[in-house]
Motif scaffolding. Sequence first.
Motif, PDB file in Angstrom:
ATOM      1  N   TYR A   1       0.834  -1.201   0.000  1.00  0.00           N
ATOM      2  CA  TYR A   1       0.000   0.000   0.000  1.00  0.00           C
ATOM      3  C   TYR A   1       0.868   1.249   0.000  1.00  0.00           C
ATOM      4  O   TYR A   1       1.995   1.239   0.456  1.00  0.00           O
ATOM      5  CB  TYR A   1      -0.895   0.047   1.244  1.00  0.00           C
TER       6      TYR A   1
ATOM      7  N   TYR B   1      -7.387   6.675   3.229  1.00  0.00           N
ATOM      8  CA  TYR B   1      -8.186   6.621   2.015  1.00  0.00           C
ATOM      9  C   TYR B   1      -9.657   6.471   2.383  1.00  0.00           C
ATOM     10  O   TYR B   1      -9.997   5.790   3.343  1.00  0.00           O
ATOM     11  CB  TYR B   1      -7.733   5.446   1.131  1.00  0.00           C
TER      12      TYR B   1
ATOM     13  N   SER C   1     -13.895   6.059   0.973  1.00  0.00           N
ATOM     14  CA  SER C   1     -14.856   5.732  -0.073  1.00  0.00           C
ATOM     15  C   SER C   1     -16.241   6.048   0.482  1.00  0.00           C
ATOM     16  O   SER C   1     -16.457   6.046   1.694  1.00  0.00           O
ATOM     17  CB  SER C   1     -14.750   4.280  -0.506  1.00  0.00           C
TER      18      SER C   1
ATOM     19  N   GLU D   1     -13.134  -0.763  -1.908  1.00  0.00           N
ATOM     20  CA  GLU D   1     -12.894   0.380  -2.797  1.00  0.00           C
ATOM     21  C   GLU D   1     -11.794   1.275  -2.247  1.00  0.00           C
ATOM     22  O   GLU D   1     -10.919   1.742  -2.992  1.00  0.00           O
ATOM     23  CB  GLU D   1     -14.196   1.168  -2.953  1.00  0.00           C
ATOM     24  N   ALA D   2     -11.808   1.514  -0.932  1.00  0.00           N
ATOM     25  CA  ALA D   2     -10.773   2.346  -0.325  1.00  0.00           C
ATOM     26  C   ALA D   2      -9.406   1.659  -0.376  1.00  0.00           C
ATOM     27  O   ALA D   2      -8.383   2.298  -0.638  1.00  0.00           O
ATOM     28  CB  ALA D   2     -11.147   2.689   1.113  1.00  0.00           C
TER      29      ALA D   2
ATOM     30  N   GLU E   1      -8.423  -0.478  -2.630  1.00  0.00           N
ATOM     31  CA  GLU E   1      -7.956  -0.433  -4.013  1.00  0.00           C
ATOM     32  C   GLU E   1      -7.307   0.904  -4.324  1.00  0.00           C
ATOM     33  O   GLU E   1      -6.348   0.967  -5.101  1.00  0.00           O
ATOM     34  CB  GLU E   1      -9.123  -0.681  -4.981  1.00  0.00           C
ATOM     35  N   LYS E   2      -7.795   1.976  -3.713  1.00  0.00           N
ATOM     36  CA  LYS E   2      -7.156   3.290  -3.893  1.00  0.00           C
ATOM     37  C   LYS E   2      -5.768   3.298  -3.267  1.00  0.00           C
ATOM     38  O   LYS E   2      -4.867   3.977  -3.764  1.00  0.00           O
ATOM     39  CB  LYS E   2      -8.003   4.388  -3.254  1.00  0.00           C
TER      40      LYS E   2
END
Length: 144
Positions: free
Chosen positions: A51, A56, A58, A136-137, A139-140
Amino acid sequence: MGSKTKIIVLHMKEIIYTAVFAALGILLIILLVVMFRPGGKDKSADTKKQYTPGVYTSTLTLNNTNLEVEVSVDESHINSIRFSNLDEAMTTMFPLIQPAIEDIADQVYDKQSLEDISLSDDTPYTSQVILDAIKEAIEKAAVK
Protein backbone atom coordinates in the motif's frame (compact mmCIF):
# COMPACT_ATOMS: atom_id res chain seq x y z
CA MET A 1 79.21 -8.17 28.49
CA GLY A 2 77.65 -5.30 26.87
CA SER A 3 74.02 -6.15 27.44
CA LYS A 4 72.17 -4.77 30.34
CA THR A 5 69.03 -6.35 31.71
CA LYS A 6 65.99 -4.12 31.53
CA ILE A 7 63.20 -4.50 33.98
CA ILE A 8 59.71 -3.51 32.87
CA VAL A 9 57.08 -2.93 35.51
CA LEU A 10 53.47 -3.39 34.39
CA HIS A 11 50.61 -2.48 36.61
CA MET A 12 47.75 -4.97 36.66
CA LYS A 13 45.22 -2.17 36.14
CA GLU A 14 46.84 -1.20 32.84
CA ILE A 15 46.79 -4.80 31.62
CA ILE A 16 43.08 -5.16 32.45
CA TYR A 17 42.19 -1.88 30.71
CA THR A 18 44.14 -2.89 27.62
CA ALA A 19 42.43 -6.29 27.46
CA VAL A 20 38.95 -4.76 27.88
CA PHE A 21 39.52 -2.16 25.17
CA ALA A 22 40.98 -4.76 22.81
CA ALA A 23 37.93 -7.00 23.37
CA LEU A 24 35.55 -4.06 22.76
CA GLY A 25 37.43 -3.16 19.58
CA ILE A 26 37.17 -6.73 18.26
CA LEU A 27 33.47 -6.85 19.19
CA LEU A 28 32.87 -3.55 17.37
CA ILE A 29 34.61 -4.80 14.23
CA ILE A 30 32.58 -8.04 14.27
CA LEU A 31 29.36 -6.09 14.77
CA LEU A 32 30.13 -3.74 11.87
CA VAL A 33 30.96 -6.66 9.57
CA VAL A 34 27.72 -8.45 10.47
CA MET A 35 25.58 -5.34 10.07
CA PHE A 36 27.00 -4.10 6.78
CA ARG A 37 27.81 -7.27 4.87
CA PRO A 38 26.39 -7.20 1.32
CA GLY A 39 24.02 -10.20 1.53
CA GLY A 40 22.71 -9.53 5.01
CA LYS A 41 19.19 -8.23 4.42
CA ASP A 42 16.75 -8.70 7.28
CA LYS A 43 13.25 -10.06 6.78
CA SER A 44 11.50 -6.75 7.38
CA ALA A 45 13.27 -5.28 4.36
CA ASP A 46 12.02 -8.18 2.25
CA THR A 47 8.34 -7.56 2.97
CA LYS A 48 6.66 -6.37 -0.15
CA LYS A 49 5.21 -2.89 -0.22
CA GLN A 50 1.47 -3.43 -0.70
CA TYR A 51 0.00 0.00 0.00
CA THR A 52 0.88 3.64 -0.33
CA PRO A 53 0.77 4.93 3.27
CA GLY A 54 -2.08 7.29 4.05
CA VAL A 55 -5.78 7.59 4.79
CA TYR A 56 -8.19 6.62 2.01
CA THR A 57 -11.96 7.08 1.90
CA SER A 58 -14.86 5.73 -0.07
CA THR A 59 -18.49 6.76 0.01
CA LEU A 60 -21.32 4.53 1.15
CA THR A 61 -24.95 5.57 0.63
CA LEU A 62 -27.62 4.42 3.08
CA ASN A 63 -31.12 5.89 2.96
CA ASN A 64 -30.01 8.88 0.83
CA THR A 65 -27.26 9.68 3.33
CA ASN A 66 -23.61 9.49 2.36
CA LEU A 67 -21.24 7.89 4.84
CA GLU A 68 -17.52 7.91 4.36
CA VAL A 69 -15.55 4.80 5.20
CA GLU A 70 -12.02 5.81 6.17
CA VAL A 71 -9.19 3.27 5.89
CA SER A 72 -5.74 4.08 7.26
CA VAL A 73 -2.79 2.04 5.93
CA ASP A 74 0.98 1.97 6.11
CA GLU A 75 3.27 0.21 3.61
CA SER A 76 2.19 -3.33 4.50
CA HIS A 77 -0.65 -3.16 7.07
CA ILE A 78 -4.21 -1.97 7.39
CA ASN A 79 -4.18 0.10 10.57
CA SER A 80 -7.73 1.36 11.06
CA ILE A 81 -11.18 1.24 9.50
CA ARG A 82 -13.92 3.61 10.63
CA PHE A 83 -16.77 5.86 9.55
CA SER A 84 -15.55 9.45 9.35
CA ASN A 85 -18.95 11.18 9.42
CA LEU A 86 -21.28 8.85 11.32
CA ASP A 87 -23.73 11.01 13.27
CA GLU A 88 -26.33 10.26 15.91
CA ALA A 89 -29.27 10.37 13.50
CA MET A 90 -27.65 7.70 11.33
CA THR A 91 -26.92 5.42 14.30
CA THR A 92 -30.53 5.83 15.41
CA MET A 93 -31.85 4.83 11.98
CA PHE A 94 -29.32 1.98 11.58
CA PRO A 95 -28.42 0.81 15.10
CA LEU A 96 -26.39 -2.20 13.92
CA ILE A 97 -24.16 -0.29 11.51
CA GLN A 98 -21.46 0.54 14.06
CA PRO A 99 -21.19 -3.05 15.40
CA ALA A 100 -21.10 -4.32 11.80
CA ILE A 101 -18.10 -2.18 10.82
CA GLU A 102 -16.33 -3.01 14.10
CA ASP A 103 -16.80 -6.74 13.44
CA ILE A 104 -15.49 -6.43 9.87
CA ALA A 105 -12.60 -4.23 10.99
CA ASP A 106 -11.53 -6.74 13.66
CA GLN A 107 -11.46 -9.53 11.08
CA VAL A 108 -9.48 -7.39 8.63
CA TYR A 109 -6.94 -6.44 11.36
CA ASP A 110 -6.43 -10.11 12.21
CA LYS A 111 -6.13 -11.35 8.61
CA GLN A 112 -4.70 -8.18 6.99
CA SER A 113 -6.77 -9.16 4.00
CA LEU A 114 -10.33 -8.82 2.73
CA GLU A 115 -10.49 -12.51 1.83
CA ASP A 116 -12.69 -14.89 3.85
CA ILE A 117 -14.44 -12.20 5.88
CA SER A 118 -17.52 -13.66 7.53
CA LEU A 119 -20.54 -11.37 7.48
CA SER A 120 -22.83 -10.98 10.47
CA ASP A 121 -26.09 -12.94 10.41
CA ASP A 122 -27.89 -9.90 11.86
CA THR A 123 -26.87 -7.50 9.09
CA PRO A 124 -25.65 -9.41 6.03
CA TYR A 125 -26.63 -6.78 3.44
CA THR A 126 -25.31 -3.81 5.39
CA SER A 127 -22.11 -5.73 6.10
CA GLN A 128 -21.68 -6.50 2.42
CA VAL A 129 -22.13 -2.83 1.49
CA ILE A 130 -19.58 -1.84 4.15
CA LEU A 131 -17.16 -4.50 2.91
CA ASP A 132 -17.52 -3.23 -0.67
CA ALA A 133 -16.75 0.32 0.50
CA ILE A 134 -13.67 -0.93 2.37
CA LYS A 135 -12.53 -2.80 -0.77
CA GLU A 136 -12.89 0.38 -2.80
CA ALA A 137 -10.77 2.35 -0.33
CA ILE A 138 -8.12 -0.42 -0.21
CA GLU A 139 -7.96 -0.43 -4.01
CA LYS A 140 -7.16 3.29 -3.89
CA ALA A 141 -4.33 2.54 -1.45
CA ALA A 142 -2.84 -0.39 -3.38
CA VAL A 143 0.57 0.08 -4.95
CA LYS A 144 0.37 -0.04 -8.70
